[in-house]
Design a protein around this motif. Structure first.
Motif, PDB file in Angstrom:
ATOM      1  N   CYS A   1      -5.368  -4.664   1.007  1.00  0.00           N
ATOM      2  CA  CYS A   1      -4.042  -4.612   0.382  1.00  0.00           C
ATOM      3  C   CYS A   1      -3.299  -5.939   0.536  1.00  0.00           C
ATOM      4  N   GLN A   2      -3.947  -7.018   0.158  1.00  0.00           N
ATOM      5  CA  GLN A   2      -3.328  -8.331   0.290  1.00  0.00           C
ATOM      6  C   GLN A   2      -2.354  -8.631  -0.843  1.00  0.00           C
TER       7      GLN A   2
ATOM      8  N   ALA B   1       0.827  -1.208   0.000  1.00  0.00           N
ATOM      9  CA  ALA B   1       0.000   0.000   0.000  1.00  0.00           C
ATOM     10  C   ALA B   1       0.857   1.252   0.000  1.00  0.00           C
ATOM     11  N   VAL B   2       0.411   2.230  -0.781  1.00  0.00           N
ATOM     12  CA  VAL B   2       0.968   3.577  -0.727  1.00  0.00           C
ATOM     13  C   VAL B   2      -0.127   4.493  -0.222  1.00  0.00           C
ATOM     14  N   LEU B   3       0.163   5.189   0.854  1.00  0.00           N
ATOM     15  CA  LEU B   3      -0.780   6.162   1.386  1.00  0.00           C
ATOM     16  C   LEU B   3      -0.277   7.547   1.012  1.00  0.00           C
ATOM     17  N   PHE B   4      -0.978   8.182   0.086  1.00  0.00           N
ATOM     18  CA  PHE B   4      -0.603   9.524  -0.362  1.00  0.00           C
ATOM     19  C   PHE B   4      -1.439  10.508   0.447  1.00  0.00           C
ATOM     20  N   LEU B   5      -0.808  11.156   1.416  1.00  0.00           N
ATOM     21  CA  LEU B   5      -1.526  12.034   2.335  1.00  0.00           C
ATOM     22  C   LEU B   5      -1.612  13.458   1.790  1.00  0.00           C
ATOM     23  N   VAL B   6      -2.767  14.042   1.963  1.00  0.00           N
ATOM     24  CA  VAL B   6      -2.982  15.428   1.554  1.00  0.00           C
ATOM     25  C   VAL B   6      -3.846  16.100   2.618  1.00  0.00           C
ATOM     26  N   LYS B   7      -3.498  17.318   2.950  1.00  0.00           N
ATOM     27  CA  LYS B   7      -4.229  18.034   4.005  1.00  0.00           C
ATOM     28  C   LYS B   7      -5.202  19.036   3.420  1.00  0.00           C
ATOM     29  N   ASN B   8      -4.801  19.710   2.350  1.00  0.00           N
ATOM     30  CA  ASN B   8      -5.680  20.700   1.721  1.00  0.00           C
ATOM     31  C   ASN B   8      -5.949  20.310   0.267  1.00  0.00           C
ATOM     32  N   ARG B   9      -5.158  20.869  -0.642  1.00  0.00           N
ATOM     33  CA  ARG B   9      -5.303  20.528  -2.051  1.00  0.00           C
ATOM     34  C   ARG B   9      -3.936  20.144  -2.604  1.00  0.00           C
ATOM     35  N   PHE B  10      -3.913  19.409  -3.695  1.00  0.00           N
ATOM     36  CA  PHE B  10      -2.658  18.996  -4.304  1.00  0.00           C
ATOM     37  C   PHE B  10      -1.973  20.184  -4.967  1.00  0.00           C
ATOM     38  N   GLU B  11      -0.642  20.181  -4.910  1.00  0.00           N
ATOM     39  CA  GLU B  11       0.156  21.229  -5.539  1.00  0.00           C
ATOM     40  C   GLU B  11       1.096  20.626  -6.577  1.00  0.00           C
TER      41      GLU B  11
ATOM     42  N   LEU C   1      -8.413  11.400  21.280  1.00  0.00           N
ATOM     43  CA  LEU C   1      -8.086   9.986  21.417  1.00  0.00           C
ATOM     44  C   LEU C   1      -9.012   9.122  20.587  1.00  0.00           C
ATOM     45  N   THR C   2     -10.293   9.410  20.656  1.00  0.00           N
ATOM     46  CA  THR C   2     -11.284   8.631  19.932  1.00  0.00           C
ATOM     47  C   THR C   2     -11.129   8.815  18.424  1.00  0.00           C
ATOM     48  N   ALA C   3     -10.857  10.049  17.994  1.00  0.00           N
ATOM     49  CA  ALA C   3     -10.677  10.319  16.574  1.00  0.00           C
ATOM     50  C   ALA C   3      -9.484   9.536  16.027  1.00  0.00           C
ATOM     51  N   ARG C   4      -8.395   9.541  16.769  1.00  0.00           N
ATOM     52  CA  ARG C   4      -7.208   8.810  16.325  1.00  0.00           C
ATOM     53  C   ARG C   4      -7.473   7.303  16.286  1.00  0.00           C
ATOM     54  N   ALA C   5      -8.178   6.801  17.276  1.00  0.00           N
ATOM     55  CA  ALA C   5      -8.495   5.377  17.307  1.00  0.00           C
ATOM     56  C   ALA C   5      -9.354   4.982  16.107  1.00  0.00           C
ATOM     57  N   SER C   6     -10.348   5.788  15.785  1.00  0.00           N
ATOM     58  CA  SER C   6     -11.200   5.497  14.629  1.00  0.00           C
ATOM     59  C   SER C   6     -10.412   5.593  13.327  1.00  0.00           C
ATOM     60  N   SER C   7      -9.555   6.603  13.238  1.00  0.00           N
ATOM     61  CA  SER C   7      -8.732   6.760  12.041  1.00  0.00           C
ATOM     62  C   SER C   7      -7.797   5.558  11.874  1.00  0.00           C
ATOM     63  N   ARG C   8      -7.210   5.128  12.979  1.00  0.00           N
ATOM     64  CA  ARG C   8      -6.301   3.986  12.937  1.00  0.00           C
ATOM     65  C   ARG C   8      -7.030   2.727  12.468  1.00  0.00           C
ATOM     66  N   LYS C   9      -8.232   2.557  12.960  1.00  0.00           N
ATOM     67  CA  LYS C   9      -9.025   1.390  12.574  1.00  0.00           C
ATOM     68  C   LYS C   9      -9.311   1.397  11.078  1.00  0.00           C
ATOM     69  N   LYS C  10      -9.639   2.568  10.539  1.00  0.00           N
ATOM     70  CA  LYS C  10      -9.922   2.671   9.102  1.00  0.00           C
ATOM     71  C   LYS C  10      -8.665   2.378   8.274  1.00  0.00           C
ATOM     72  N   LEU C  11      -7.545   2.931   8.706  1.00  0.00           N
ATOM     73  CA  LEU C  11      -6.301   2.726   7.958  1.00  0.00           C
ATOM     74  C   LEU C  11      -5.860   1.266   8.002  1.00  0.00           C
ATOM     75  N   LEU C  12      -5.934   0.651   9.187  1.00  0.00           N
ATOM     76  CA  LEU C  12      -5.534  -0.753   9.308  1.00  0.00           C
ATOM     77  C   LEU C  12      -6.468  -1.674   8.530  1.00  0.00           C
ATOM     78  N   LYS C  13      -7.737  -1.365   8.524  1.00  0.00           N
ATOM     79  CA  LYS C  13      -8.686  -2.171   7.744  1.00  0.00           C
ATOM     80  C   LYS C  13      -8.313  -2.147   6.275  1.00  0.00           C
ATOM     81  N   HIS C  14      -7.966  -0.955   5.790  1.00  0.00           N
ATOM     82  CA  HIS C  14      -7.556  -0.848   4.381  1.00  0.00           C
ATOM     83  C   HIS C  14      -6.263  -1.632   4.141  1.00  0.00           C
ATOM     84  N   ILE C  15      -5.290  -1.456   5.013  1.00  0.00           N
ATOM     85  CA  ILE C  15      -3.976  -2.096   4.820  1.00  0.00           C
ATOM     86  C   ILE C  15      -4.067  -3.614   4.920  1.00  0.00           C
ATOM     87  N   ILE C  16      -4.781  -4.118   5.926  1.00  0.00           N
ATOM     88  CA  ILE C  16      -4.840  -5.563   6.151  1.00  0.00           C
ATOM     89  C   ILE C  16      -5.808  -6.254   5.199  1.00  0.00           C
ATOM     90  N   GLU C  17      -6.994  -5.687   5.026  1.00  0.00           N
ATOM     91  CA  GLU C  17      -8.026  -6.368   4.243  1.00  0.00           C
ATOM     92  C   GLU C  17      -8.003  -6.035   2.759  1.00  0.00           C
TER      93      GLU C  17
END
Length: 365
Positions: A247-248, A141-151, A229-245
């Motif tokens: 991105c096989q 997996a490649v996670l291309f992070l963007v905060k606002n708009r692409f430059e 804390l809760t936001a980070r936990a939910s974000s982590r769950k979403k990212l791990l779900k993508h990576i594990i499930e």
């Protein structure tokens, strides 16, 4: 959690608000790290992994923070909220993640921030290229992070990655991760933001072919907010779900396979050189161990040779002395013989003279 192209649904917690039932908690309340849903994490440097995840993005997009969230840490990866990247070189960590009663080893590769105000763009691209050896086992997996708009700088970096370093096929393994999005669990908000994200020339160079979009929010835990804390936990769950499930499959870039072959050949030659060096060292050690015996034997031979030489010299001298003595004896004997003969002759002459004298006297009478 991933989204197919054309949709961008967020994650809801049983119809509750963004932070579920913890909304009523005081935002200033302190919480302990033990309350953060965690995975059993261990860190290593040279082991095979079940997933390899590469984080790309502009400086300040939240790459290192995202890496810390994935690793269930707060300061494993250096973070910076300023436009100067803390990640001057590639950083990678391997964590053990428990997911669906199974443990996965996940390699997280945090790359240098694109658009670092302290480095020229060509130096940033060069340092991105130097991280390629981390991908020789393949990329999940490649996670291309963007905060606002692409430059444009991000588009240039993406162009180099897909055209030169890794290959166009990596697009199929890429997810766009929109960070610092407070309404990340609101499907309408994420859908509207995605439409805006797709606008612009830079986005048109990056997004075609990308099938996965993930919205997260990884606020700072500096003040121990339950919401953060809760936001980070939910974000982590979403990212791990993508990576594990999601991105096989593993993408192994052709160029990097060649690099791996060269690397293996270098390792093989290194092993052979090491074995040869060890053999040479053993020979030297064995030779040194035999050296005292050889030195004793050499000393004994030298002593024997000196004794033999001395004996030869002594024999030669003894022979010379014997010859000299014999010569002197002969000379003496010859001298004595000569003297005896002379004495005898004198005696004979004396006797003859006496006889003659007596004879003459008798005649006269």
């Amino acid at each position: 959690m991933s989204f197919s192209k054309g949709s961008a649904s967020g994650l809801r917690d049983n119809g509750s608000s963004r932070y579920g039932d913890v909304r009523s908690c005081s935002t200033s309340s302190k919480i302990s790290r033990s309350s953060f849903p965690s995975c059993s994490a261990s860190f290593s440097t040279d082991e095979r992994c079940d997933r390899t995840v590469v984080l790309l993005g502009r400086t300040g997009a939240g790459k290192s923070t995202c890496a810390n969230v994935l690793a269930d840490k707060t300061d494993l990866f250096k973070t910076s909220g300023r436009p100067i990247s803390k990640t001057k070189e590639m950083q990678r960590e391997i964590v053990s993640v428990n997911w669906s009663n199974k443990t996965y080893k996940v390699k997280i590769v945090d790359t240098i921030g694109i658009g670092d105000t302290k480095l020229p763009q060509n130096e940033v691209l060069h340092r991105l290229a130097l991280t390629c050896h981390e991908y020789c086992d393949g990329i999940n997996a490649v996670l291309f992070l963007v905060k606002n708009r692409f430059e444009d700088k991000e588009a240039d970096a993406w162009d180099m990655i897909t055209q030169v370093l890794i290959g166009k096929e990596i697009v199929d393994y890429t997810a766009i991760v929109k960070t610092a999005f407070e309404e990340f669990d609101n499907s309408e908000a994420t859908e509207a933001d995605r439409r805006e994200l797709e606008e612009g020339e830079a986005a048109k160079k990056i997004l075609p072919g990308v099938k996965h979009f993930i919205y997260v929010d990884n606020p700072s835990l500096k003040y121990g907010s339950m919401e953060a804390l809760t936001a980070r936990a939910s974000s982590r769950k979403k990212l791990l779900k993508h990576i594990i499930e999601d991105c096989q499959n593993v993408f192994q870039p052709p160029m990097l396979r060649e690099i791996e072959k060269v690397s293996e050949e270098i390792k093989r030659q290194g092993v052979e050189r090491k074995a040869e060096m060890e053999k040479t060292m053993r020979m030297i050690v064995e030779d040194e161990a035999r050296a005292p015996t050889r030195r004793i034997a050499a000393a004994e031979r030298a002593a024997a040779e000196r004794i033999a030489a001395a004996e030869r010299v002594a024999a030669t001298r003894k022979g010379a002395v014997a010859v000299k003595a014999a010569t002197k004896k002969g000379v003496a004997e010859e001298f004595l013989g000569s003297e005896a003969g002379a004495t005898g002759r004198l005696a004979d002459r004396a006797a003859s003279t006496v006889v003659d004298t007596v004879s003459e006297n008798c005649s006269v009478m």
